[in-house]
Scaffold this motif. Sequence first.
Motif, PDB file in Angstrom:
ATOM      1  N   ASN A  47       1.110 -13.984   2.871  1.00 34.79           N
ATOM      2  CA  ASN A  47      -0.003 -13.790   3.108  1.00 34.79           C
ATOM      3  C   ASN A  47      -0.225 -14.923   4.520  1.00 34.79           C
ATOM      4  O   ASN A  47      -0.839 -15.098   4.153  1.00 34.79           O
ATOM      5  CB  ASN A  47      -0.401 -14.571   2.035  1.00 34.79           C
ATOM      6  CG  ASN A  47      -0.630 -14.276   0.148  1.00 34.79           C
ATOM      7  OD1 ASN A  47      -1.721 -13.862   0.665  1.00 34.79           O
ATOM      8  ND2 ASN A  47       0.081 -14.208  -0.126  1.00 34.79           N
ATOM      9  N   GLY A  48       0.221 -15.616   5.380  1.00 32.26           N
ATOM     10  CA  GLY A  48       0.524 -16.138   6.576  1.00 32.26           C
ATOM     11  C   GLY A  48       0.769 -17.335   6.128  1.00 32.26           C
ATOM     12  O   GLY A  48      -0.038 -17.665   7.496  1.00 32.26           O
ATOM     13  N   ILE A  49       1.398 -17.471   5.714  1.00 31.70           N
ATOM     14  CA  ILE A  49       1.363 -19.044   5.146  1.00 31.70           C
ATOM     15  C   ILE A  49       2.744 -20.318   5.833  1.00 31.70           C
ATOM     16  O   ILE A  49       3.315 -19.186   5.421  1.00 31.70           O
ATOM     17  CB  ILE A  49       1.093 -19.880   3.493  1.00 31.70           C
ATOM     18  CG1 ILE A  49      -0.210 -19.244   3.654  1.00 31.70           C
ATOM     19  CG2 ILE A  49       1.059 -21.239   3.939  1.00 31.70           C
ATOM     20  CD1 ILE A  49      -0.352 -18.956   1.349  1.00 31.70           C
ATOM     21  N   ASP A  50       2.131 -21.055   6.401  1.00 35.66           N
ATOM     22  CA  ASP A  50       3.331 -21.242   7.387  1.00 35.66           C
ATOM     23  C   ASP A  50       3.959 -22.377   6.550  1.00 35.66           C
ATOM     24  O   ASP A  50       3.278 -22.547   5.264  1.00 35.66           O
ATOM     25  CB  ASP A  50       2.797 -22.106   8.141  1.00 35.66           C
ATOM     26  CG  ASP A  50       4.028 -23.595   8.834  1.00 35.66           C
ATOM     27  OD1 ASP A  50       5.604 -22.851   9.269  1.00 35.66           O
ATOM     28  OD2 ASP A  50       3.719 -24.023   9.828  1.00 35.66           O
ATOM     29  N   THR A  56      -0.942 -26.577   2.353  1.00 38.08           N
ATOM     30  CA  THR A  56      -1.186 -24.987   2.086  1.00 38.08           C
ATOM     31  C   THR A  56      -0.299 -24.676   1.092  1.00 38.08           C
ATOM     32  O   THR A  56      -0.519 -23.921   0.290  1.00 38.08           O
ATOM     33  CB  THR A  56      -1.346 -24.089   3.321  1.00 38.08           C
ATOM     34  OG1 THR A  56      -2.347 -25.128   3.657  1.00 38.08           O
ATOM     35  CG2 THR A  56      -2.402 -23.173   2.940  1.00 38.08           C
ATOM     36  N   VAL A  57       1.223 -24.538   1.467  1.00 40.10           N
ATOM     37  CA  VAL A  57       1.884 -24.234   0.127  1.00 40.10           C
ATOM     38  C   VAL A  57       1.923 -24.259  -1.374  1.00 40.10           C
ATOM     39  O   VAL A  57       1.985 -24.328  -1.734  1.00 40.10           O
ATOM     40  CB  VAL A  57       3.260 -24.622   1.115  1.00 40.10           C
ATOM     41  CG1 VAL A  57       4.444 -24.104  -0.269  1.00 40.10           C
ATOM     42  CG2 VAL A  57       3.652 -23.714   2.414  1.00 40.10           C
ATOM     43  N   SER A  58       1.451 -26.072  -0.893  1.00 38.10           N
ATOM     44  CA  SER A  58       1.450 -26.239  -1.881  1.00 38.10           C
ATOM     45  C   SER A  58       0.174 -26.179  -3.356  1.00 38.10           C
ATOM     46  O   SER A  58       0.096 -26.198  -4.017  1.00 38.10           O
ATOM     47  CB  SER A  58       1.331 -28.086  -2.453  1.00 38.10           C
ATOM     48  OG  SER A  58       2.734 -28.667  -1.820  1.00 38.10           O
ATOM     49  N   ALA A  59      -1.273 -25.807  -2.186  1.00 38.20           N
ATOM     50  CA  ALA A  59      -2.285 -25.607  -3.144  1.00 38.20           C
ATOM     51  C   ALA A  59      -2.175 -24.442  -4.092  1.00 38.20           C
ATOM     52  O   ALA A  59      -2.957 -23.843  -4.071  1.00 38.20           O
ATOM     53  CB  ALA A  59      -3.143 -26.089  -1.906  1.00 38.20           C
ATOM     54  N   ARG A  60      -1.004 -23.205  -3.010  1.00 38.58           N
ATOM     55  CA  ARG A  60      -0.653 -21.797  -3.182  1.00 38.58           C
ATOM     56  C   ARG A  60       0.575 -21.791  -4.154  1.00 38.58           C
ATOM     57  O   ARG A  60       0.241 -19.874  -4.203  1.00 38.58           O
ATOM     58  CB  ARG A  60      -1.159 -21.629  -1.784  1.00 38.58           C
ATOM     59  CG  ARG A  60      -2.649 -21.232  -1.399  1.00 38.58           C
ATOM     60  CD  ARG A  60      -2.636 -20.731  -0.316  1.00 38.58           C
ATOM     61  NE  ARG A  60      -3.022 -18.358  -0.664  1.00 38.58           N
ATOM     62  CZ  ARG A  60      -3.424 -17.632   0.440  1.00 38.58           C
ATOM     63  NH1 ARG A  60      -3.347 -18.078   1.626  1.00 38.58           N
ATOM     64  NH2 ARG A  60      -3.549 -17.101  -0.037  1.00 38.58           N
ATOM     65  N   CYS A  61       1.219 -22.343  -4.341  1.00 36.96           N
ATOM     66  CA  CYS A  61       2.579 -22.057  -4.377  1.00 36.96           C
ATOM     67  C   CYS A  61       2.466 -21.206  -6.925  1.00 36.96           C
ATOM     68  O   CYS A  61       2.903 -20.837  -6.619  1.00 36.96           O
ATOM     69  CB  CYS A  61       3.287 -22.966  -4.902  1.00 36.96           C
ATOM     70  SG  CYS A  61       3.286 -24.050  -5.917  1.00 36.96           S
ATOM     71  N   ALA A 105       5.326 -30.345  -5.178  1.00 38.69           N
ATOM     72  CA  ALA A 105       4.460 -29.359  -6.034  1.00 38.69           C
ATOM     73  C   ALA A 105       5.311 -27.690  -6.047  1.00 38.69           C
ATOM     74  O   ALA A 105       5.582 -27.695  -7.231  1.00 38.69           O
ATOM     75  CB  ALA A 105       3.466 -29.238  -5.439  1.00 38.69           C
ATOM     76  N   VAL A 106       6.534 -27.252  -5.085  1.00 35.64           N
ATOM     77  CA  VAL A 106       6.995 -26.124  -5.358  1.00 35.64           C
ATOM     78  C   VAL A 106       8.152 -26.492  -6.423  1.00 35.64           C
ATOM     79  O   VAL A 106       8.629 -25.938  -7.024  1.00 35.64           O
ATOM     80  CB  VAL A 106       7.479 -25.795  -3.886  1.00 35.64           C
ATOM     81  CG1 VAL A 106       8.763 -24.240  -4.079  1.00 35.64           C
ATOM     82  CG2 VAL A 106       6.307 -24.957  -3.003  1.00 35.64           C
ATOM     83  N   ARG A 107       9.329 -27.377  -5.988  1.00 34.56           N
ATOM     84  CA  ARG A 107      10.119 -28.149  -6.759  1.00 34.56           C
ATOM     85  C   ARG A 107       9.102 -28.274  -8.338  1.00 34.56           C
ATOM     86  O   ARG A 107      10.239 -28.083  -9.170  1.00 34.56           O
ATOM     87  CB  ARG A 107      10.557 -29.063  -6.224  1.00 34.56           C
ATOM     88  CG  ARG A 107      10.916 -29.042  -4.807  1.00 34.56           C
ATOM     89  CD  ARG A 107      11.954 -30.188  -4.320  1.00 34.56           C
ATOM     90  NE  ARG A 107      13.358 -29.467  -5.439  1.00 34.56           N
ATOM     91  CZ  ARG A 107      14.443 -29.315  -4.915  1.00 34.56           C
ATOM     92  NH1 ARG A 107      14.172 -27.724  -3.919  1.00 34.56           N
ATOM     93  NH2 ARG A 107      15.534 -28.256  -5.127  1.00 34.56           N
TER      94      ARG A 107
END
Length: 226
Positions: A47-50, A56-61, A105-107
């Motif tokens: 999804n082109g996310i750095d 952004t990673v936290s918002a979309r994980c 957030a991912v963890r």
Amino acid sequence: MPMNIAIDGPVGAGKSSIADQVAQRLHILHLDTGAMYRTVALYMLRNGIDPQDEQTVSARCGEADVRVAYRDGAQRTMLGGEDVSDLIRTGEVSAAASAISKWPAVRRRMVAAQREIAATADMLIDGRDIGTRVLIDAPVKIFLTATPEERARRRYQEMVNKGMDANFDDVLRDLRARDEQDTHRAVDPLRAAEDAVTVDSTHLTFDEVVEAILRIVADKTGGAWA
């Protein structure tokens, strides 16, 4: 109540391959938690996310539909219903997984998912925070390790065997960098649980490590899986 085994250790310690064999010998399932982080990383890349963009990673994980299925006793990792078990083993995904695994957030999401899976069956789970975070009450906790040089040698040989272009010094440098990141991250850093048994595989063969872990399991569980 399912009984779980936790195996933690640094990158290149052979956790997944050892855990696979131990689980087969005990006739239980093996959950490779690293594959779950890799799957989230694959979602971000697609999804082109750095992966370094924490916000952004936290918002979309939460959008990454990561599931685990078992076929003939082997784990298959799914992303939105697609089996991505082989796609997540590239160098690009590995680097991205290393990056996104730093974010709280991912963890939190992965820990919750792993606990849910562990509650469904007797299972051996390997990762970097299993005994210290995911399964703090596991009756068997093992910290599997080896010297950086030996871990790098194994990884280098694996890459050569696969026909990949590899340089030992580069592999060792990258491994040391990953060790530094894993042991010094702010959330759930890699460390041995206080009640874990350390197995140093530096001078052991694959089979010797498997047997050592089986003896620990038998001792800790009174032969419950004999």
